[in-house]
Enzyme design. Structure first.
Site, PDB file in Angstrom:
ATOM      1  N   ASP A  14       0.816  -1.225   0.000  1.00  0.00           N
ATOM      2  CA  ASP A  14       0.000   0.000   0.000  1.00  0.00           C
ATOM      3  C   ASP A  14       0.845   1.269   0.000  1.00  0.00           C
ATOM      4  O   ASP A  14       0.422   2.296   0.524  1.00  0.00           O
ATOM      5  CB  ASP A  14      -0.968   0.035   1.211  1.00  0.00           C
ATOM      6  CG  ASP A  14      -1.805  -1.213   1.301  1.00  0.00           C
ATOM      7  OD1 ASP A  14      -2.276  -1.658   0.251  1.00  0.00           O
ATOM      8  OD2 ASP A  14      -1.959  -1.759   2.403  1.00  0.00           O
TER       9      ASP A  14
ATOM     10  N   LYS B 141       2.171   2.263  -5.039  1.00  0.00           N
ATOM     11  CA  LYS B 141       2.861   1.811  -6.264  1.00  0.00           C
ATOM     12  C   LYS B 141       2.030   2.044  -7.512  1.00  0.00           C
ATOM     13  O   LYS B 141       2.554   2.331  -8.567  1.00  0.00           O
ATOM     14  CB  LYS B 141       3.142   0.299  -6.203  1.00  0.00           C
ATOM     15  CG  LYS B 141       4.189  -0.115  -5.239  1.00  0.00           C
ATOM     16  CD  LYS B 141       4.364  -1.620  -5.282  1.00  0.00           C
ATOM     17  CE  LYS B 141       3.172  -2.409  -4.831  1.00  0.00           C
ATOM     18  NZ  LYS B 141       2.791  -2.263  -3.429  1.00  0.00           N
TER      19      LYS B 141
ATOM     20  N   GLY C 220      -4.206  -4.287  -4.364  1.00  0.00           N
ATOM     21  CA  GLY C 220      -5.174  -3.291  -4.802  1.00  0.00           C
ATOM     22  C   GLY C 220      -4.423  -2.036  -5.182  1.00  0.00           C
ATOM     23  O   GLY C 220      -3.931  -1.322  -4.319  1.00  0.00           O
ATOM     24  N   HIS C 221      -4.246  -1.820  -6.454  1.00  0.00           N
ATOM     25  CA  HIS C 221      -3.479  -0.664  -6.912  1.00  0.00           C
ATOM     26  C   HIS C 221      -4.436   0.429  -7.370  1.00  0.00           C
ATOM     27  O   HIS C 221      -5.199   0.234  -8.307  1.00  0.00           O
ATOM     28  CB  HIS C 221      -2.538  -1.079  -8.045  1.00  0.00           C
ATOM     29  CG  HIS C 221      -1.449  -1.988  -7.575  1.00  0.00           C
ATOM     30  ND1 HIS C 221      -0.698  -2.774  -8.420  1.00  0.00           N
ATOM     31  CD2 HIS C 221      -0.982  -2.241  -6.332  1.00  0.00           C
ATOM     32  CE1 HIS C 221       0.177  -3.463  -7.704  1.00  0.00           C
ATOM     33  NE2 HIS C 221       0.019  -3.149  -6.441  1.00  0.00           N
TER      34      HIS C 221
HETATM   35  P1  IMP Z   1      -2.828 -12.732   1.676  1.00  0.00           P
HETATM   36  O1  IMP Z   1      -1.884 -12.151   0.695  1.00  0.00           O
HETATM   37  O2  IMP Z   1      -4.265 -12.499   1.330  1.00  0.00           O
HETATM   38  O3  IMP Z   1      -2.516 -14.166   1.967  1.00  0.00           O
HETATM   39  O4  IMP Z   1      -2.622 -11.948   3.073  1.00  0.00           O
HETATM   40  C1  IMP Z   1      -1.426 -12.086   3.826  1.00  0.00           C
HETATM   41  C2  IMP Z   1      -1.012 -10.777   4.476  1.00  0.00           C
HETATM   42  O5  IMP Z   1      -0.613  -9.872   3.459  1.00  0.00           O
HETATM   43  C3  IMP Z   1      -2.135 -10.068   5.236  1.00  0.00           C
HETATM   44  O6  IMP Z   1      -1.573  -9.382   6.330  1.00  0.00           O
HETATM   45  C4  IMP Z   1      -2.661  -9.070   4.229  1.00  0.00           C
HETATM   46  O7  IMP Z   1      -3.269  -7.965   4.848  1.00  0.00           O
HETATM   47  C5  IMP Z   1      -1.363  -8.679   3.539  1.00  0.00           C
HETATM   48  N1  IMP Z   1      -1.596  -8.190   2.169  1.00  0.00           N
HETATM   49  C6  IMP Z   1      -1.886  -8.910   1.071  1.00  0.00           C
HETATM   50  N2  IMP Z   1      -2.003  -8.115  -0.002  1.00  0.00           N
HETATM   51  C7  IMP Z   1      -1.753  -6.872   0.420  1.00  0.00           C
HETATM   52  C8  IMP Z   1      -1.690  -5.594  -0.245  1.00  0.00           C
HETATM   53  O8  IMP Z   1      -1.872  -5.453  -1.451  1.00  0.00           O
HETATM   54  N3  IMP Z   1      -1.392  -4.535   0.544  1.00  0.00           N
HETATM   55  C9  IMP Z   1      -1.132  -4.663   1.884  1.00  0.00           C
HETATM   56  N4  IMP Z   1      -1.181  -5.818   2.525  1.00  0.00           N
HETATM   57  C10 IMP Z   1      -1.482  -6.916   1.806  1.00  0.00           C
END
Ligand code: IMP
Length: 457
Positions: free
Chosen positions: A34, A37, A61-62
Site C-alpha cells: 500500500d 505503487k 489493490g493498486h
Molecule cells: P494474503 O496475501 O491475502 O494471503 O494476506 C497475507 C497478508 O498480506 C495479510 O496481512 C494481508 O493484509 C497482507 N496483504 C496482502 N495483499 C496486500 C496488499 O496489497 N497490501 C497490503 N497488505 C497486503
C-alpha cells in the site's frame, strides 16, 4: 520536473546510468504494501513498453487516479492504463479467472481499449497458477478456526493456491484451457479438499460439476489472453523494448524475507521478478522501491513504529488509510529506517520513491525511527522471529514538521525547507537515491528529482 536535488554523495549506480540510459526496472513496495505503487507505475509507464506483474494475485489493490477518475486494479498491471503500454500477468501470479474477467470488463466499460485481447495489449502467462473456489473455502475456514494463528489475510485464496503450486498439485492456466484435464483436476481436487475441509473445519462440500461448468466458461474467455509470457518478455527485451516489473504487496510481506508468518505467500521482493516472469537477473537494470513518508500495515503482525495515539488517527484520516481490497483500516506508524534499509538491501534498491508527503503536512514534529534497541543493544538488523520483533524498542530522531501544505507541489525547490530536510534525511540514512516524490493521489501531483527522469531514459 527534473528539479535540482542536492545530494551528499555520489551513488555507485550513477556511472551505469550514464552508459545504459534505457533499461528495464523492478518497481516494488519497500514496506508492508500500500505504498502507492499503482500511481507510480502509472506515471512511469510512459517510459516503458511493457509492465509485467510477477507475484501475488487479486489480494493486491493498486489505486490510480487519472483526471479525477479512480481505478482500482487488482490483477491487471496499472501500466496498461497508458495507451500503447502492454500488460503481462507473469507465471509468478496466482490468477483468479473470475476476478480477472471482471477487471477486464470494468476497464472495457470505462472505455479503455487496451483490454480487448484482439488488440494484443494484455497477456496472461500459460504457467500462472489458477485460484479455484476451494482455495477460498479452505482459507476462510482456516483463518477463522479456533486455535489457529490468524494472519489477517485478504481471504482471496492466495495462500492455499500457492500451497498447491509448491505441493505440485495446482492447476496452471495452460491446463485450465484443456477441458478434459480441467474436469479431472476439479473432480480430484474437490474430492480431496472437501474431505479435508469437512474433517478439519466442518465445511459444507463444493459441487465439482457446477465448478467445472463455470470454470470451463471462464477458460474460454481467458484463452485469448494466454501465451508463453517468458518468451514474449525476453523477445521484447531482445528487440530493445523496456520492461517494468511491477511488484505487488511489499518487501516485508515476502514469504522468505518478510515478517513471517505474517506475510503473503509469494516472493514480493525483487528476486520474485526473475522467477515470476522468466527473465534473468542480468536483463533487469535497476530496482525502484516505493516507500510512504510514514508506514502502514494491514492485517496482523509486528509493527515496531506503530502509533497508538491521535497522531495515528490523523495519518489514517489524511492518508485515507483504508484497504483498497478489503476496506480494513490500516495500522499507521512513523517511518522505520531499519526496515527501509533492510528492504533496500534484500532488493538491491537503487532508487526510492517517497509517496504521501502531503499526509504529514499538519504534523508539528515527525519522529523517525533510526535504530532498534533490542535487549539493551542498538541495532538496525531486523530479527527473524516474532519474539525478537516483540522485544524491539524503536529509537527515534524527531524532525520538525513543516506545517504548511505540500499538496500538489511538483517542484522540489518549492517544498518547505523542513520537508526538503526530511527527504534529505531519508536519503542519507538509507543509502538509496530518492528519484521521485508524490504529493497527492493524481498522476500530475508528482516530481522527479536527482536525474531519475534521465536515468530511466
Ligand atoms: P494474503 O496475501 O491475502 O494471503 O494476506 C497475507 C497478508 O498480506 C495479510 O496481512 C494481508 O493484509 C497482507 N496483504 C496482502 N495483499 C496486500 C496488499 O496489497 N497490501 C497490503 N497488505 C497486503
Amino acid at each position: 520536473m527534473g528539479a535540482a536535488f542536492p545530494r551528499a554523495r555520489t551513488h555507485p549506480s550513477e556511472s551505469t546510468f550514464l552508459v545504459n540510459k534505457k533499461q528495464s526496472a523492478v518497481i516494488l513496495g519497500a514496506q508492508w504494501g500500500d505504498e502507492g505503487k499503482g500511481k507510480i507505475v502509472d506515471v512511469l509507464s510512459e517510459k516503458f513498453d511493457i509492465v509485467a506483474r510477477y507475484a501475488g494475485g487479486h489480494n493486491a489493490g493498486h489505486t490510480v487516479i487519472i483526471g479525477g477518475k479512480k481505478f482500482v486494479l487488482q490483477l491487471i498491471p496499472c501500466g496498461v492504463l497508458r495507451p500503447g503500454c502492454k500488460g503481462v500477468i507473469g507465471n509468478g501470479v496466482v490468477l483468479d479467472p473470475l476476478a480477472f474477467l471482471n477487471e477486464v470488463k470494468k476497464l472495457k466499460e470505462a472505455g479503455l481499449p487496451a483490454y480487448r485481447p484482439e488488440e494484443g495489449q494484455l497477456f496472461v502467462s500459460n504457467r500462472a497458477q489458477v485460484i479455484l473456489p476451494y482455495h477460498r473455502m479452505i482459507e476462510l475456514a482456516a483463518e477463522t478456526a479456533p486455535g489457529r494463528q490468524t494472519i489477517g489475510t485478504t481471504r482471496r485464496g492466495i495462500g492455499p493456491a500457492y500451497e498447491d503450486k509448491i505441493h505440485r498439485n495446482g492447476l496452471r492456466v495452460a491446463d485450465l484451457l484443456n477441458s478434459s484435464l480441467l474436469r479431472t483436476h476439479i473432480n480430484n481436487a474437490c474430492h480431496e479438499k472437501n474431505t479435508i475441509a469437512h474433517a478439519l473445519f466442518g465445511t459444507e462440500p463444493l459441487d465439482p460439476h457446477q465448478m467445472y461448468e463455470e470454470y470451463a466458461r471462464f477458460a474460454e474467455q481467458v484463452a485469448p489472453f494466454v501465451t508463453d509470457t517468458a518468451v514474449l518478455l525476453n523477445k521484447a527485451i531482445d528487440d530493445g523494448q523496456n520492461v517494468m516489473f511491477e511488484g505487488a504487496q511489499g518487501a516485508l510481506l515476502d514469504i522468505d524475507h518478510g515478517t513471517y508468518p505474517f506475510v503473503t505467500s509469494s516472493s514480493s521482493t525483487a528476486g520474485g521478478a526473475v522467477t515470476g516472469t522468466g527473465v534473468g537477473p542480468t536483463r533487469i537494470g535497476t530496482v525502484i522501491g516505493v516507500t510512504k513518508a510514514y508506514v502502514t500495515r494491514v492485517g496482523e503482525g509486528p509493527f515496531p513504529t506503530e502509533i497508538s495515539d491521535a497522531s495515528g488517527d490523523l495519518l489514517r484520516a489524511r492518508g485515507q488509510e483504508y484497504g483498497a481490497v478489503t476496506g480494513r483500516p490500516r495500522r499507521c506508524g512513523w517511518l522505520d529506517l531499519p526496515l527501509l534499509r533492510y528492504s533496500n538491501m534484500i532488493n538491491s534498491t537503487e532508487w526510492l520513491v517517497v509517496t504521501k508527503m502531503d499526509v504529514l503536512d499538519e504534523c508539528d514534529e515527525i519522529p523517525v525511527c533510526t535504530h532498534y534497541k533490542i535487549d539493551g543493544k542498538l541495532t538496525d538488523v531486523i530479527p527473524a522471529d516474532v519474539r525478537g520483533f516483540k522485544s524491539i524498542h524503536p529509537v527515534y530522531t524527531t524532525l520538525p514538521g513543516w506545517k504548511s501544505s505540500t499538496a500538489g507541489i511538483t517542484d522540489f525547490d518549492k517544498l518547505p525547507k523542513a520537508a526538503q530536510d526530511y527527504l534529505h534525511f531519508i536519503e542519507r540514512e538509507t543509502n538509496a537515491r530518492i528519484g521521485m516524490i508524490s504529493t497527492g493521489p493524481d498522476r500530475a501531483e508528482t516530481m522527479l528529482v536527482n536525474g531519475f527522469d534521465e536515468a530511466l531514459g
